[in-house]
Design a protein around this motif. Sequence first.
Motif, PDB file in Angstrom:
ATOM      1  N   PHE A   1      -7.771  -0.944  -2.902  1.00  0.00           N
ATOM      2  CA  PHE A   1      -8.908  -0.084  -2.590  1.00  0.00           C
ATOM      3  C   PHE A   1      -9.276   0.624  -3.892  1.00  0.00           C
ATOM      4  O   PHE A   1      -8.481   1.406  -4.422  1.00  0.00           O
ATOM      5  CB  PHE A   1      -8.549   0.945  -1.514  1.00  0.00           C
ATOM      6  N   ASN A   2     -10.468   0.357  -4.402  1.00  0.00           N
ATOM      7  CA  ASN A   2     -10.849   0.867  -5.712  1.00  0.00           C
ATOM      8  C   ASN A   2     -11.595   2.192  -5.623  1.00  0.00           C
ATOM      9  O   ASN A   2     -12.296   2.471  -4.647  1.00  0.00           O
ATOM     10  CB  ASN A   2     -11.726  -0.151  -6.440  1.00  0.00           C
ATOM     11  N   SER A   3     -11.458   2.985  -6.670  1.00  0.00           N
ATOM     12  CA  SER A   3     -12.226   4.216  -6.799  1.00  0.00           C
ATOM     13  C   SER A   3     -13.697   3.873  -7.003  1.00  0.00           C
ATOM     14  O   SER A   3     -14.035   2.878  -7.647  1.00  0.00           O
ATOM     15  CB  SER A   3     -11.702   5.033  -7.981  1.00  0.00           C
ATOM     16  N   SER A   4     -14.570   4.700  -6.456  1.00  0.00           N
ATOM     17  CA  SER A   4     -16.006   4.477  -6.647  1.00  0.00           C
ATOM     18  C   SER A   4     -16.480   4.994  -8.000  1.00  0.00           C
ATOM     19  O   SER A   4     -17.611   4.740  -8.404  1.00  0.00           O
ATOM     20  CB  SER A   4     -16.798   5.170  -5.537  1.00  0.00           C
ATOM     21  N   SER A   5     -15.607   5.724  -8.697  1.00  0.00           N
ATOM     22  CA  SER A   5     -15.962   6.288  -9.999  1.00  0.00           C
ATOM     23  C   SER A   5     -15.509   5.348 -11.104  1.00  0.00           C
ATOM     24  O   SER A   5     -14.310   5.209 -11.359  1.00  0.00           O
ATOM     25  CB  SER A   5     -15.309   7.662 -10.191  1.00  0.00           C
ATOM     26  N   ALA A   6     -16.457   4.724 -11.744  1.00  0.00           N
ATOM     27  CA  ALA A   6     -16.130   3.757 -12.789  1.00  0.00           C
ATOM     28  C   ALA A   6     -15.437   4.415 -13.971  1.00  0.00           C
ATOM     29  O   ALA A   6     -14.644   3.785 -14.671  1.00  0.00           O
ATOM     30  CB  ALA A   6     -17.395   3.048 -13.263  1.00  0.00           C
ATOM     31  N   ASP A   7     -15.711   5.703 -14.197  1.00  0.00           N
ATOM     32  CA  ASP A   7     -15.142   6.393 -15.353  1.00  0.00           C
ATOM     33  C   ASP A   7     -13.920   7.230 -14.990  1.00  0.00           C
ATOM     34  O   ASP A   7     -13.487   8.074 -15.776  1.00  0.00           O
ATOM     35  CB  ASP A   7     -16.198   7.285 -16.007  1.00  0.00           C
ATOM     36  N   SER A   8     -13.349   7.014 -13.800  1.00  0.00           N
ATOM     37  CA  SER A   8     -12.183   7.791 -13.394  1.00  0.00           C
ATOM     38  C   SER A   8     -11.015   7.519 -14.333  1.00  0.00           C
ATOM     39  O   SER A   8     -10.684   6.372 -14.623  1.00  0.00           O
ATOM     40  CB  SER A   8     -11.775   7.425 -11.960  1.00  0.00           C
ATOM     41  N   ASN A   9     -10.403   8.597 -14.827  1.00  0.00           N
ATOM     42  CA  ASN A   9      -9.255   8.442 -15.714  1.00  0.00           C
ATOM     43  C   ASN A   9      -7.940   8.739 -15.012  1.00  0.00           C
ATOM     44  O   ASN A   9      -6.901   8.867 -15.658  1.00  0.00           O
ATOM     45  CB  ASN A   9      -9.403   9.344 -16.942  1.00  0.00           C
ATOM     46  N   LEU A  10      -7.988   8.869 -13.679  1.00  0.00           N
ATOM     47  CA  LEU A  10      -6.764   9.116 -12.924  1.00  0.00           C
ATOM     48  C   LEU A  10      -5.985   7.810 -12.784  1.00  0.00           C
ATOM     49  O   LEU A  10      -6.562   6.763 -12.494  1.00  0.00           O
ATOM     50  CB  LEU A  10      -7.092   9.672 -11.544  1.00  0.00           C
ATOM     51  N   PRO A  11      -4.681   7.843 -12.981  1.00  0.00           N
ATOM     52  CA  PRO A  11      -3.904   6.601 -12.884  1.00  0.00           C
ATOM     53  C   PRO A  11      -3.926   6.036 -11.473  1.00  0.00           C
ATOM     54  O   PRO A  11      -3.889   6.788 -10.494  1.00  0.00           O
ATOM     55  CB  PRO A  11      -2.493   7.031 -13.295  1.00  0.00           C
ATOM     56  N   PRO A  12      -4.008   4.727 -11.334  1.00  0.00           N
ATOM     57  CA  PRO A  12      -3.981   4.110 -10.002  1.00  0.00           C
ATOM     58  C   PRO A  12      -2.622   4.298  -9.341  1.00  0.00           C
ATOM     59  O   PRO A  12      -1.606   4.502 -10.009  1.00  0.00           O
ATOM     60  CB  PRO A  12      -4.265   2.634 -10.293  1.00  0.00           C
ATOM     61  N   ILE A  13      -2.621   4.233  -8.024  1.00  0.00           N
ATOM     62  CA  ILE A  13      -1.395   4.365  -7.237  1.00  0.00           C
ATOM     63  C   ILE A  13      -0.960   2.974  -6.789  1.00  0.00           C
ATOM     64  O   ILE A  13      -1.767   2.206  -6.260  1.00  0.00           O
ATOM     65  CB  ILE A  13      -1.625   5.261  -6.009  1.00  0.00           C
ATOM     66  N   ILE A  14       0.303   2.639  -6.997  1.00  0.00           N
ATOM     67  CA  ILE A  14       0.864   1.380  -6.513  1.00  0.00           C
ATOM     68  C   ILE A  14       1.804   1.697  -5.356  1.00  0.00           C
ATOM     69  O   ILE A  14       2.780   2.436  -5.523  1.00  0.00           O
ATOM     70  CB  ILE A  14       1.627   0.622  -7.613  1.00  0.00           C
ATOM     71  N   ALA A  15       1.517   1.154  -4.177  1.00  0.00           N
ATOM     72  CA  ALA A  15       2.340   1.356  -2.988  1.00  0.00           C
ATOM     73  C   ALA A  15       3.263   0.156  -2.809  1.00  0.00           C
ATOM     74  O   ALA A  15       2.809  -0.994  -2.836  1.00  0.00           O
ATOM     75  CB  ALA A  15       1.457   1.539  -1.757  1.00  0.00           C
ATOM     76  N   ILE A  16       4.560   0.437  -2.607  1.00  0.00           N
ATOM     77  CA  ILE A  16       5.574  -0.618  -2.561  1.00  0.00           C
ATOM     78  C   ILE A  16       6.353  -0.497  -1.249  1.00  0.00           C
ATOM     79  O   ILE A  16       6.992   0.526  -0.983  1.00  0.00           O
ATOM     80  CB  ILE A  16       6.533  -0.515  -3.763  1.00  0.00           C
ATOM     81  N   HIS A  17       6.306  -1.531  -0.440  1.00  0.00           N
ATOM     82  CA  HIS A  17       6.905  -1.526   0.897  1.00  0.00           C
ATOM     83  C   HIS A  17       8.429  -1.686   0.844  1.00  0.00           C
ATOM     84  O   HIS A  17       9.022  -1.925  -0.208  1.00  0.00           O
ATOM     85  CB  HIS A  17       6.306  -2.656   1.734  1.00  0.00           C
ATOM     86  N   GLY A  18       9.047  -1.590   2.024  1.00  0.00           N
ATOM     87  CA  GLY A  18      10.484  -1.752   2.148  1.00  0.00           C
ATOM     88  C   GLY A  18      10.875  -3.145   2.625  1.00  0.00           C
ATOM     89  O   GLY A  18      10.043  -4.050   2.745  1.00  0.00           O
ATOM     90  N   LEU A  19      12.158  -3.311   2.907  1.00  0.00           N
ATOM     91  CA  LEU A  19      12.695  -4.587   3.371  1.00  0.00           C
ATOM     92  C   LEU A  19      12.003  -5.014   4.664  1.00  0.00           C
ATOM     93  O   LEU A  19      11.858  -4.210   5.594  1.00  0.00           O
ATOM     94  CB  LEU A  19      14.202  -4.450   3.599  1.00  0.00           C
ATOM     95  N   TYR A  20      11.554  -6.267   4.710  1.00  0.00           N
ATOM     96  CA  TYR A  20      10.841  -6.872   5.836  1.00  0.00           C
ATOM     97  C   TYR A  20       9.443  -6.287   6.030  1.00  0.00           C
ATOM     98  O   TYR A  20       8.799  -6.526   7.050  1.00  0.00           O
ATOM     99  CB  TYR A  20      11.630  -6.755   7.144  1.00  0.00           C
TER     100      TYR A  20
END
Length: 375
Positions: free
Chosen positions: A92-111
């Motif tokens: 899901f991308n930010s609508s702000s092309a010039d956003s300098n906030l780092p992206p969030i990576i979500a990492i699931h658990g086992l199964y």
Amino acid sequence: MYNRLARIGSTSVRSPLCSGWAKLRYGNIQNMAEIPSSGITLLYSGLNSTATSGSRYSTKTRTDNVEYNKMLAEYQKRVEQYEPATLDSLEFNSSSADSNLPPIIAIHGLYGSKLNWRGLMRRINKTLDRTIVAVDLRNHGSSQHMGPHNYFAMTKDILHFIEQKKWDKVVLMGHSMGGKVSMITSLLYPELVSSVIVEDMTPSFSELSQDFINYLTGLEEIHNHPERITNLRQADELFHKYEPNDKTVRQFILTNLRLNDEGVLKLRLGSKYIREGMDDVRGWPLPPPTFVPSTPHQQKDPLYETMPEPSKIINSGSIGSNASDNLQSQLIFEYNKPSLLVCGSRSTHINGAGVAKFKKMFVNSSIVELDTGHW
């Protein structure tokens, strides 16, 4: 846990770890008075880093401690020896092309899979206009199936994913097994991680019940069934003997089945590699080790002799002098940027020793309890 984090409710609080006022959406927090100090707002602010140069924390760095740097280089080599798996993702991308906030990576658990995060991803993206990406870890979902299935290999996969995206910094948010991947990546490569959120997992040995092995066996039975299993009702009937008590857990585990081109349900897990790596999934590969005393093949950890219950640590903010002295005497990795540990008050995956280690290793951290279990 995923659903609890995504449920709606709102208030405004000021957090010392967030700049300005932040919009907080929460589930049923066990202790509402803890909200301002807990840092739960970090979950929805993307953990904007407030750590400054000359931090008040005595964190070891690559330049001020030869022994620490040597240990760091040794463990980075253990990560970098592995061939990375190709990870599938949902973005899901930010609508702000010039956003300098780092992206969030979500990492699931086992199964789990990237799809577990959809509700929370939409809410974060809409509320904060932040880019958030969920990945399928190796041997899960649509990502590559390959061995070995251990934390150093999974950390290498995340590093490779970040490199492919050409991102300088990211926020890591991981649940359970994904929480350990997030912690290891943060501790070994802190320059890449601006902040970290860990959901219901600590840097310690995890006591996985026989149920986790049984679930894999049940999925393999459906995958290899001589009859054509073509719908989830049939699959649930077969899987019921492996999880007779909790329909919600059955439904969650059965998300690892998908219809193939012939309309037959087949397993999406690299079950062979996961089964071979189950001891690694239970473990914690960075020093110092923490073992569950009830596990016969592991040595009893002295931390357990004097460790308070997790809720006492969370409420008091202290791990106790004996435990602190025990950890202080050992050389451990530290991460000094904003960190948040979200614990389920009804979870069996959190213990006092693990919470103590988290507070010691993630020195700029907040901890909050949600009224929920592990899942």
